[in-house]
Design a protein around this motif. Sequence first.
Motif, PDB file in Angstrom:
ATOM      1  N   PHE A   1      26.274 -22.918-119.797  1.00 13.11           N
ATOM      2  CA  PHE A   1      24.452 -22.756-120.022  1.00 13.11           C
ATOM      3  C   PHE A   1      23.957 -24.163-120.001  1.00 13.11           C
ATOM      4  N   ALA A   2      22.915 -23.692-119.238  1.00 13.48           N
ATOM      5  CA  ALA A   2      22.534 -25.159-118.620  1.00 13.48           C
ATOM      6  C   ALA A   2      20.540 -24.381-119.555  1.00 13.48           C
ATOM      7  N   VAL A   3      19.802 -25.070-120.162  1.00 16.27           N
ATOM      8  CA  VAL A   3      18.663 -24.760-120.593  1.00 16.27           C
ATOM      9  C   VAL A   3      18.234 -25.418-120.848  1.00 16.27           C
ATOM     10  N   ALA A   4      16.500 -25.334-120.588  1.00  9.30           N
ATOM     11  CA  ALA A   4      15.234 -26.188-120.107  1.00  9.30           C
ATOM     12  C   ALA A   4      14.420 -25.441-121.506  1.00  9.30           C
ATOM     13  N   GLU A   5      13.608 -26.074-121.758  1.00  3.16           N
ATOM     14  CA  GLU A   5      12.471 -26.257-122.754  1.00  3.16           C
ATOM     15  C   GLU A   5      10.694 -26.673-122.163  1.00  3.16           C
ATOM     16  N   ALA A   6       9.922 -25.401-122.188  1.00  6.90           N
ATOM     17  CA  ALA A   6       8.745 -26.032-121.786  1.00  6.90           C
ATOM     18  C   ALA A   6       7.189 -26.020-122.214  1.00  6.90           C
ATOM     19  N   GLY A   7       6.276 -26.430-122.778  1.00 11.65           N
ATOM     20  CA  GLY A   7       5.284 -25.510-123.559  1.00 11.65           C
ATOM     21  C   GLY A   7       4.782 -24.755-122.145  1.00 11.65           C
ATOM     22  N   VAL A   8       4.448 -23.832-123.174  1.00 13.94           N
ATOM     23  CA  VAL A   8       3.302 -22.099-122.375  1.00 13.94           C
ATOM     24  C   VAL A   8       2.575 -22.677-122.004  1.00 13.94           C
ATOM     25  N   GLU A   9       1.252 -22.644-121.899  1.00 13.75           N
ATOM     26  CA  GLU A   9       0.627 -22.920-120.891  1.00 13.75           C
ATOM     27  C   GLU A   9       0.215 -24.291-119.979  1.00 13.75           C
ATOM     28  N   ASP A  10       1.294 -25.198-119.604  1.00 13.52           N
ATOM     29  CA  ASP A  10       1.853 -26.763-119.034  1.00 13.52           C
ATOM     30  C   ASP A  10       2.577 -25.557-118.273  1.00 13.52           C
ATOM     31  N   THR A  11       3.082 -24.546-118.612  1.00 13.10           N
ATOM     32  CA  THR A  11       4.146 -23.451-117.213  1.00 13.10           C
ATOM     33  C   THR A  11       2.998 -22.877-117.117  1.00 13.10           C
ATOM     34  N   ARG A  12       2.384 -21.964-117.868  1.00 16.02           N
ATOM     35  CA  ARG A  12       1.366 -21.130-117.138  1.00 16.02           C
ATOM     36  C   ARG A  12       0.451 -22.292-115.699  1.00 16.02           C
ATOM     37  N   ARG A  13       0.079 -23.539-115.990  1.00 15.95           N
ATOM     38  CA  ARG A  13      -0.077 -24.067-115.275  1.00 15.95           C
ATOM     39  C   ARG A  13      -0.391 -24.961-113.995  1.00 15.95           C
ATOM     40  N   ARG A  14       1.560 -25.201-114.105  1.00 17.83           N
ATOM     41  CA  ARG A  14       2.567 -25.515-113.200  1.00 17.83           C
ATOM     42  C   ARG A  14       2.777 -24.786-111.842  1.00 17.83           C
ATOM     43  N   SER A  15       2.507 -25.764-110.542  1.00 14.35           N
ATOM     44  CA  SER A  15       2.696 -24.549-109.394  1.00 14.35           C
ATOM     45  C   SER A  15       4.753 -23.998-109.736  1.00 14.35           C
ATOM     46  N   LEU A  16       4.353 -23.714-108.920  1.00 14.39           N
ATOM     47  CA  LEU A  16       6.117 -22.445-108.647  1.00 14.39           C
ATOM     48  C   LEU A  16       6.913 -24.443-108.237  1.00 14.39           C
ATOM     49  N   GLN A  17       5.844 -24.845-107.148  1.00 16.16           N
ATOM     50  CA  GLN A  17       7.259 -26.362-106.693  1.00 16.16           C
ATOM     51  C   GLN A  17       7.487 -27.223-107.924  1.00 16.16           C
ATOM     52  N   ASP A  18       6.651 -27.593-108.798  1.00 12.59           N
ATOM     53  CA  ASP A  18       7.462 -27.984-110.140  1.00 12.59           C
ATOM     54  C   ASP A  18       8.073 -27.599-110.739  1.00 12.59           C
ATOM     55  N   ILE A  19       8.665 -26.146-111.468  1.00 10.03           N
ATOM     56  CA  ILE A  19       9.151 -25.722-112.116  1.00 10.03           C
ATOM     57  C   ILE A  19      10.287 -24.817-111.520  1.00 10.03           C
ATOM     58  N   ALA A  20      10.313 -25.603-109.566  1.00 10.50           N
ATOM     59  CA  ALA A  20      11.810 -25.155-109.316  1.00 10.50           C
ATOM     60  C   ALA A  20      12.508 -26.050-109.687  1.00 10.50           C
ATOM     61  N   SER A  21      11.658 -27.196-108.922  1.00 16.14           N
ATOM     62  CA  SER A  21      12.865 -28.632-109.421  1.00 16.14           C
ATOM     63  C   SER A  21      12.670 -29.167-110.923  1.00 16.14           C
ATOM     64  N   THR A  22      11.795 -28.622-111.994  1.00 15.46           N
ATOM     65  CA  THR A  22      12.614 -28.645-113.525  1.00 15.46           C
ATOM     66  C   THR A  22      13.930 -27.507-113.478  1.00 15.46           C
ATOM     67  N   VAL A  23      13.777 -25.990-112.863  1.00 20.82           N
ATOM     68  CA  VAL A  23      15.369 -25.560-112.669  1.00 20.82           C
ATOM     69  C   VAL A  23      16.434 -26.384-111.705  1.00 20.82           C
ATOM     70  N   ARG A  24      15.792 -26.983-110.616  1.00 21.55           N
ATOM     71  CA  ARG A  24      17.049 -27.882-110.042  1.00 21.55           C
ATOM     72  C   ARG A  24      17.939 -28.419-110.796  1.00 21.55           C
ATOM     73  N   GLU A  25      17.087 -29.491-111.414  1.00 18.92           N
ATOM     74  CA  GLU A  25      17.020 -30.488-112.159  1.00 18.92           C
ATOM     75  C   GLU A  25      17.911 -30.001-113.554  1.00 18.92           C
ATOM     76  N   THR A  26      17.574 -29.251-114.247  1.00 17.29           N
ATOM     77  CA  THR A  26      18.804 -28.475-115.154  1.00 17.29           C
ATOM     78  C   THR A  26      19.840 -28.470-114.804  1.00 17.29           C
TER      79      THR A  26
END
Length: 462
Positions: free
Chosen positions: A313-338
């Motif tokens: 199980f790979a898990v990542a935590e992020a701020g709610v407001e930060d996640t809402r502002r970030r692009s799909l590109q940035d979030i996908a990168s976090t998913v990939r790296e996690t």
Amino acid sequence: MASNSRVRVLSRSTVKALGSSATPAPPRVLAVSNLDLLPQNIPVSLFCAYRRPSSGAVFRDVVAAFEAKLPSLLDHFLPLTGRIVVDPRSGRPEMLHCDNQGAELVLAESGVALASLDYGHLGASLAEVGVPVKYDAGVALSVQLVSFACGGFAIAWASNHVLMDGYSLCIIATAWSELARTGAVVSVAPNHDRSVFRPRATPSYGPSFGEQFTPLDGAHLVNALTTQCSFVERTYYVEARDLEMLRSQASQDGVVATRLEALSAYLWKAFAAVVGASDESCRMGWWVNGRRRLSAPRYRAAMRDYVGNVTTFAVAEAGVEDTRRRSLQDIASTVRETIRSTATDEHFQQLVDWVEEHMATKYVETACVGLGSPALSVTSFATFSLDTDFGFGRAALTMPTGEDCGRLCSGFVQIIARPGGDGWLVATYVWPRLAAALDSDDRRIFKPLTADYLGLGQYSRL
């Protein structure tokens, strides 16, 4: 069987392997690995629904195929003809006794048509009908054939999570289809050798490794009423064009996002919007199949067709407001790296070592218990090779099923490829607000699954 069940069991029989001399005999006792001890001791199955065969074949022809060829299939999966043995002190399954006691073959019939099932709430609908049929907890493999009033039928490949993960179920179904059509199994070579996952002589893991897990007992779980009232079930389909659109939006700088990364990024943003001001952060987790990610020489030959549990199980935590502002590109990168940084050789070795020193207690992943920030976990079968055509046409629907996880309290998303199509089927167990957000999204990424979409609607009155 539950009083509202509409499946009638016609027969239960035991099917033994042929015991071909060309197949090495299994050990009489096969100990489960430390990776097998982490999943809960719960029934799991792969449910495959088939339209009425266009060839004119009927259910008795399907039954005849299994009665004739299932013994040959079991030659390749001999440990699954054994019985699960439970340690009387800990209550944990510890080994398979492999004396070819036989797999179970269940024949049943339903008085309803496949089209009458509520595919938008598929798990609940199957439970109401009574599929999969209940079976003894010690049985390693229960193969269940169910005929429906429309002339269609279903197969449930059922086992226990302590013996196998979803990839293993797909190996079995694929091997069966190949054997039934061609008379041989050549594309897979099932490996049941758990010794590849041995603890080090002196178990070793990082000081914070154990924080990933929480004892599975009442003192560490939310109350049962909270769990029951907090979640709703939905089953969706996601079209290939929408997956590719999300993938395009989630790719950047020459790095092409995978479909899973893109859809996860979309889900994480939707999840954060629903959490809103109720929490400062939220978590996403992914159940990762380690077979393609383990690279040490001792793993390479063993992993391709390994039957057992190789999941973390790979898990990542992020701020709610930060996640809402970030692009799909940035979030996908976090998913990939996690996922990349978690599913490593060293992580799996530490996991094996940690279980070695903690196997006296049942544990669950900490993110799943409902404490801390809200968590949404994703498991994907979409990249698994799965052949469902054993001579009567390809399945119209495949869906992993399992029992309710009791007092666990996190959202859950399960993805599997639509048989013969480029789109995905997605089963969710999430908060009502998140389900409403997915339902009302103007882009209509998640569409409610229907019998018509699966090509089953035409069989409603046959």
